[in-house]
Design a protein around this motif. Structure first.
Motif, mmCIF file in Angstrom:
data_model
loop_
_atom_site.group_PDB
_atom_site.id
_atom_site.type_symbol
_atom_site.label_atom_id
_atom_site.label_comp_id
_atom_site.label_asym_id
_atom_site.label_seq_id
_atom_site.Cartn_x
_atom_site.Cartn_y
_atom_site.Cartn_z
ATOM 1 N N ALA A 17 0.829 -1.210 0.000
ATOM 2 C CA ALA A 17 0.000 0.000 0.000
ATOM 3 C C ALA A 17 0.862 1.258 0.000
ATOM 4 N N THR A 18 1.943 1.267 0.812
ATOM 5 C CA THR A 18 2.800 2.454 0.837
ATOM 6 C C THR A 18 3.619 2.565 -0.446
ATOM 7 N N LEU A 19 3.948 1.430 -1.061
ATOM 8 C CA LEU A 19 4.583 1.480 -2.382
ATOM 9 C C LEU A 19 3.643 2.125 -3.403
ATOM 10 N N SER A 20 2.348 1.885 -3.257
ATOM 11 C CA SER A 20 1.381 2.513 -4.160
ATOM 12 C C SER A 20 1.388 4.023 -3.998
ATOM 13 N N THR A 21 1.606 4.491 -2.762
ATOM 14 C CA THR A 21 1.735 5.935 -2.535
ATOM 15 C C THR A 21 2.961 6.477 -3.263
ATOM 16 N N ILE A 22 4.069 5.740 -3.192
ATOM 17 C CA ILE A 22 5.277 6.148 -3.907
ATOM 18 C C ILE A 22 5.016 6.137 -5.409
ATOM 19 N N GLY A 23 4.325 5.083 -5.892
ATOM 20 C CA GLY A 23 3.992 5.024 -7.302
ATOM 21 C C GLY A 23 3.117 6.184 -7.734
ATOM 22 N N HIS A 24 2.207 6.582 -6.857
ATOM 23 C CA HIS A 24 1.337 7.734 -7.118
ATOM 24 C C HIS A 24 2.158 9.001 -7.310
ATOM 25 N N ASP A 25 3.114 9.235 -6.403
ATOM 26 C CA ASP A 25 3.967 10.417 -6.518
ATOM 27 C C ASP A 25 4.829 10.365 -7.774
ATOM 28 N N ALA A 26 5.425 9.207 -8.014
ATOM 29 C CA ALA A 26 6.297 9.072 -9.179
ATOM 30 C C ALA A 26 5.516 9.254 -10.469
ATOM 31 N N ALA A 27 4.266 8.789 -10.496
ATOM 32 C CA ALA A 27 3.430 8.982 -11.683
ATOM 33 C C ALA A 27 3.120 10.456 -11.904
ATOM 34 N N HIS A 28 3.120 11.248 -10.832
ATOM 35 C CA HIS A 28 2.969 12.695 -10.949
ATOM 36 C C HIS A 28 4.278 13.374 -11.353
ATOM 37 N N ASN A 29 5.345 12.571 -11.477
ATOM 38 C CA ASN A 29 6.682 13.080 -11.800
ATOM 39 C C ASN A 29 7.197 14.032 -10.728
ATOM 40 N N SER A 30 6.826 13.746 -9.476
ATOM 41 C CA SER A 30 7.218 14.624 -8.368
ATOM 42 C C SER A 30 8.144 13.941 -7.369
#
Length: 360
Positions: free
Chosen positions: A64-77
């Protein structure tokens, strides 16, 4: 919107936090990935059920926390490199079997573009008219998913969001999105088949488990935990007795301002850090380029600027129950939450509607 800072002023104030740190981002990603893999290794090689179940839960939570990281990375942030962000996003979204291209389409083009608008999104509330038009089975389904139970978040998200919009392309999606998503669907299927085979063959390389136990604890339970945590998080970010929803595209400079339709769940610093500050969500919606490791400070600044307008509440199980009890359906005309019988459970939420009622 009296005595409320302008959208441009708030965005300018938060812009200073939108600074990615590649070293910090990569370290967070590698730590989460290592803990996720350690959980899976515990499932396969630890002696006894107790440690194996613990490893399975850790894998689910870290997924679940990896998904948060993936969310940020998908925003290119997340880091300063676009290519590295894409790689981290694709890998981080794999434990949840999220299709990277469908994630970007649903999250960027739909969710952020029309937050709390009347489109298909997680926990978009029905109106009383829409609910009454459902079949008896449809009404039962709606009541089931809105029932006050923590165990229903996982089934809801797996059935209503992951399977429907985030695993393989659907016909209602734009053609270019479908074309881009098919290779990632192939990646997910290949990963799922090969990983399932690895788990089923576990007795060949581990004396601590059976094929079915490895499959359940190594795949099924972590997947359920991941989506349960993710679903609960998404629900609490945009569902609250003070948060309005809208029929069409919200007015992002009026009632639909991002900071007014998004909830900040106030957690202790240590637990917020463990969750990568995901519940400082209002600041993220105001400025999606802020990386998760700077969100807590950005949210503090945002709360200062919003004052009493900030939807900032401490997390508790009683809060979750209260939201589940009061937020069943939504009255889009009068902008208030209602129960399944149509009785109001909140005050009028939209500033413009409230003004009209006060002056009429």
């Amino acid at each position: 919107m009296d005595a409320l800072a302008s959208v441009s002023d708030i965005r300018k104030a938060l812009a200073g936090y939108a600074v990615p740190d590649t070293r910090r981002g990569v370290m967070l990603f590698l730590l989460d990935l290592a803990l996720f893999l350690a959980g899976i290794a515990t499932v396969l090689f630890a002696p006894g059920w107790g440690l194996q179940v613990l490893g399975s839960l850790v894998a689910g939570l870290k997924g679940a926390t990896l998904s948060t990281i993936g969310h940020d990375a998908a925003h290119n942030s997340f880091t300063r490199s676009r290519r590295l962000n894409t790689l981290i996003a694709v890998v981080s979204l794999l434990p949840g079997l999220f299709n990277y291209k469908l994630w970007v389409y649903n999250h960027h083009a739909i969710h952020h573009a029309s937050t709390n608008g009347k489109h298909r999104d997680a926990y978009t509330p029905l109106s009383k008219e829409e609910y009454d038009a459902l079949s008896p089975l449809g009404k039962l389904r709606e009541r089931f998913f809105r029932a006050p139970s923590l165990l229903l978040f996982g089934p809801y998200f797996i059935l209503e969001r992951w399977w429907s919009d985030k695993f393989f392309p659907r016909r209602h999606m734009p053609a270019q999105v479908q074309r881009a998503a098919w290779p990632y669907f192939g990646l997910l299927v290949g990963l799922l088949v090969s990983y399932s085979a690895l788990l089923l063959c576990a007795p060949l390389y581990s004396s601590q488990t059976t094929s079915l136990r490895a499959l359940f604890l190594g795949l099924i339970l972590p997947f359920f935990v991941l989506h349960s945590v993710f679903s609960l998080s998404v629900y609490l970010m945009h569902t609250h007795p003070r948060v309005p929803w809208f029929k069409g595209r919200p007015d992002i400079n009026g009632d639909g301002r991002q900071e007014l339709v998004t909830v900040h769940l106030n957690l202790p610093r240590w637990s917020s850090a463990l969750m990568h500050n995901v519940f400082n969500h209002a600041a993220h919606h105001v400025h999606p380029a802020i990386p998760c490791y700077r969100l807590r400070e950005a949210q503090t600044k945002l709360n200062e600027m919003l004052g009493p307008h900030a939807v900032s509440v401490p997390f508790s199980l009683s809060l979750v129950r209260d939201i589940q009890r009061r937020c069943k359906l939504y009255d889009y005309e009068n902008h208030r939450w209602i129960d399944f019988e149509g009785r109001p459970t909140t005050e009028v939420l939209a500033f413009s509607v409230r003004r009209e009622q006060l002056t009429s």
